[in-house]
Design a protein around this motif. Structure first.
Motif, mmCIF file in Angstrom:
data_model
loop_
_atom_site.group_PDB
_atom_site.id
_atom_site.type_symbol
_atom_site.label_atom_id
_atom_site.label_comp_id
_atom_site.label_asym_id
_atom_site.label_seq_id
_atom_site.Cartn_x
_atom_site.Cartn_y
_atom_site.Cartn_z
ATOM 1 N N GLN A 1 15.219 -39.081 -118.925
ATOM 2 C CA GLN A 1 14.739 -38.047 -119.843
ATOM 3 C C GLN A 1 15.605 -36.800 -119.750
ATOM 4 N N THR A 2 15.970 -36.413 -118.526
ATOM 5 C CA THR A 2 16.839 -35.252 -118.341
ATOM 6 C C THR A 2 18.209 -35.509 -118.958
ATOM 7 N N ALA A 3 18.730 -36.715 -118.760
ATOM 8 C CA ALA A 3 20.038 -37.063 -119.319
ATOM 9 C C ALA A 3 19.989 -37.075 -120.841
ATOM 10 N N LEU A 4 18.913 -37.586 -121.421
ATOM 11 C CA LEU A 4 18.777 -37.614 -122.879
ATOM 12 C C LEU A 4 18.851 -36.196 -123.442
ATOM 13 N N ALA A 5 18.121 -35.258 -122.844
ATOM 14 C CA ALA A 5 18.156 -33.880 -123.315
ATOM 15 C C ALA A 5 19.563 -33.291 -123.201
ATOM 16 N N GLU A 6 20.244 -33.590 -122.110
ATOM 17 C CA GLU A 6 21.604 -33.070 -121.920
ATOM 18 C C GLU A 6 22.560 -33.641 -122.955
ATOM 19 N N PHE A 7 22.551 -34.950 -123.153
ATOM 20 C CA PHE A 7 23.444 -35.574 -124.134
ATOM 21 C C PHE A 7 23.161 -35.049 -125.544
ATOM 22 N N ALA A 8 21.884 -34.942 -125.897
ATOM 23 C CA ALA A 8 21.521 -34.499 -127.238
ATOM 24 C C ALA A 8 21.887 -33.039 -127.471
ATOM 25 N N ASP A 9 21.765 -32.208 -126.438
ATOM 26 C CA ASP A 9 21.994 -30.769 -126.603
ATOM 27 C C ASP A 9 23.470 -30.403 -126.644
ATOM 28 N N VAL A 10 24.292 -31.059 -125.826
ATOM 29 C CA VAL A 10 25.704 -30.626 -125.723
ATOM 30 C C VAL A 10 26.704 -31.727 -126.026
ATOM 31 N N GLY A 11 26.233 -32.926 -126.402
ATOM 32 C CA GLY A 11 27.149 -34.016 -126.717
ATOM 33 C C GLY A 11 27.524 -34.814 -125.490
ATOM 34 N N TYR A 12 28.152 -35.942 -125.737
ATOM 35 C CA TYR A 12 28.510 -36.834 -124.634
ATOM 36 C C TYR A 12 29.577 -36.213 -123.730
ATOM 37 N N GLU A 13 30.647 -35.735 -124.339
ATOM 38 C CA GLU A 13 31.736 -35.184 -123.539
ATOM 39 C C GLU A 13 31.310 -33.898 -122.827
ATOM 40 N N GLY A 14 30.481 -33.103 -123.474
ATOM 41 C CA GLY A 14 30.054 -31.850 -122.869
ATOM 42 C C GLY A 14 28.957 -32.011 -121.838
ATOM 43 N N ALA A 15 28.326 -33.179 -121.802
ATOM 44 C CA ALA A 15 27.227 -33.390 -120.858
ATOM 45 C C ALA A 15 27.751 -33.327 -119.424
ATOM 46 N N SER A 16 27.024 -32.627 -118.593
ATOM 47 C CA SER A 16 27.435 -32.430 -117.207
ATOM 48 C C SER A 16 26.554 -33.252 -116.269
ATOM 49 N N LEU A 17 27.181 -34.137 -115.524
ATOM 50 C CA LEU A 17 26.437 -34.885 -114.512
ATOM 51 C C LEU A 17 25.847 -33.942 -113.470
ATOM 52 N N ASN A 18 26.586 -32.891 -113.155
ATOM 53 C CA ASN A 18 26.074 -31.931 -112.163
ATOM 54 C C ASN A 18 24.764 -31.293 -112.625
ATOM 55 N N ARG A 19 24.690 -30.936 -113.917
ATOM 56 C CA ARG A 19 23.443 -30.356 -114.433
ATOM 57 C C ARG A 19 22.317 -31.385 -114.425
ATOM 58 N N ILE A 20 22.650 -32.605 -114.813
ATOM 59 C CA ILE A 20 21.621 -33.651 -114.892
ATOM 60 C C ILE A 20 21.053 -33.951 -113.509
ATOM 61 N N ILE A 21 21.942 -34.235 -112.570
ATOM 62 C CA ILE A 21 21.444 -34.624 -111.248
ATOM 63 C C ILE A 21 20.887 -33.414 -110.492
ATOM 64 N N GLY A 22 21.421 -32.217 -110.788
ATOM 65 C CA GLY A 22 20.876 -31.012 -110.157
ATOM 66 C C GLY A 22 19.438 -30.775 -110.588
#
Length: 212
Positions: free
Chosen positions: A19-40
């Motif tokens: 769910q956290t990853a979905l919000a990140e991908f949708a908000d900033v795109g695939y390339e802009g998505a940050s694993l650090n933000r997701i896992i943090g």
């Protein structure tokens, strides 16, 4: 080749991570998505993440597969037997109504739909989005064939042309709805869903007068 997962994350932790990853991908795109933000956000270390997912691509595939599968199950599109039983347009209308309810009631649904229109997501053959789009197109093809066979869909145009027209209309309407979702309230989404249904019905059904 599909991205590989390397471990099994406990179900609830997996659900929250996706769910956290979905919000990140949708908000900033695939390339802009940050694993650090997701896992943090999930208080997970990188070493822990890579124990369960081989890459960001593997995480994205899990988002589309798991969350997409859950939404399809909730949507419950009519099967071939239901469409052939004699209430073709009734089933399509109820499907449109369920889509409207999901669109206005669950932010995750619109986030998932948004992934299909991001310019930087993996969409090569065999990618999760390519496979999901192919399943949608396959359902459209079967519904169109069943509708023609039962007289609910006109046969004045070649079926291949109808397929192209229907796909173009559906995907264009969906893309517009996703792009403007933040400006639409529940009633506007329902009215838009009804308008979309009527547009499709006018396009395909023989001798149809628009619903009032």
């Amino acid at each position: 080749m599909p991205a590989r997962e390397v471990g099994v994350l406990p179900p609830e932790r997996r659900r929250l991570l996706l769910q956290t990853a979905l919000a990140e991908f949708a908000d900033v795109g695939y390339e802009g998505a940050s694993l650090n933000r997701i896992i943090g956000a999930r208080h997970m270390s990188k070493s822990s993440f890579y124990h369960y997912f081989a890459s960001k691509e593997a995480l994205f595939e899990a988002v589309v597969t798991d969350i997409g599968g859950a939404f399809v199950a909730e949507l419950a599109p009519p099967g071939d037997d239901e469409l052939a039983e004699g209430d073709f347009w009734g089933h399509i209308m109820r499907l449109a109504e369920r889509l409207a309810e999901l669109s206005s009631g669950d932010p995750g649904f619109m986030r998932l739909a948004k992934l299909f229109y991001l310019p930087d997501v993996p969409r090569n053959p065999g990618s999760p989005l390519a496979k999901a789009a192919a399943r949608i197109d396959d359902w459209i093809d079967r519904a169109l064939t069943i509708g023609r066979a039962g007289g609910a869909v006109g046969d004045d145009l070649p079926i291949e042309l109808q397929r192209r027209l229907l796909r173009a209309v559906l995907w264009a309407m969906d893309e517009w709805s996703v792009a403007n979702a933040s400006n639409l309230d529940h009633d506007e989404i329902r009215r838009l869903s009804t308008a979309q249904f009527e547009a499709i019905r006018r396009l395909l059904a023989p001798g149809i007068t628009p619903l009032r």
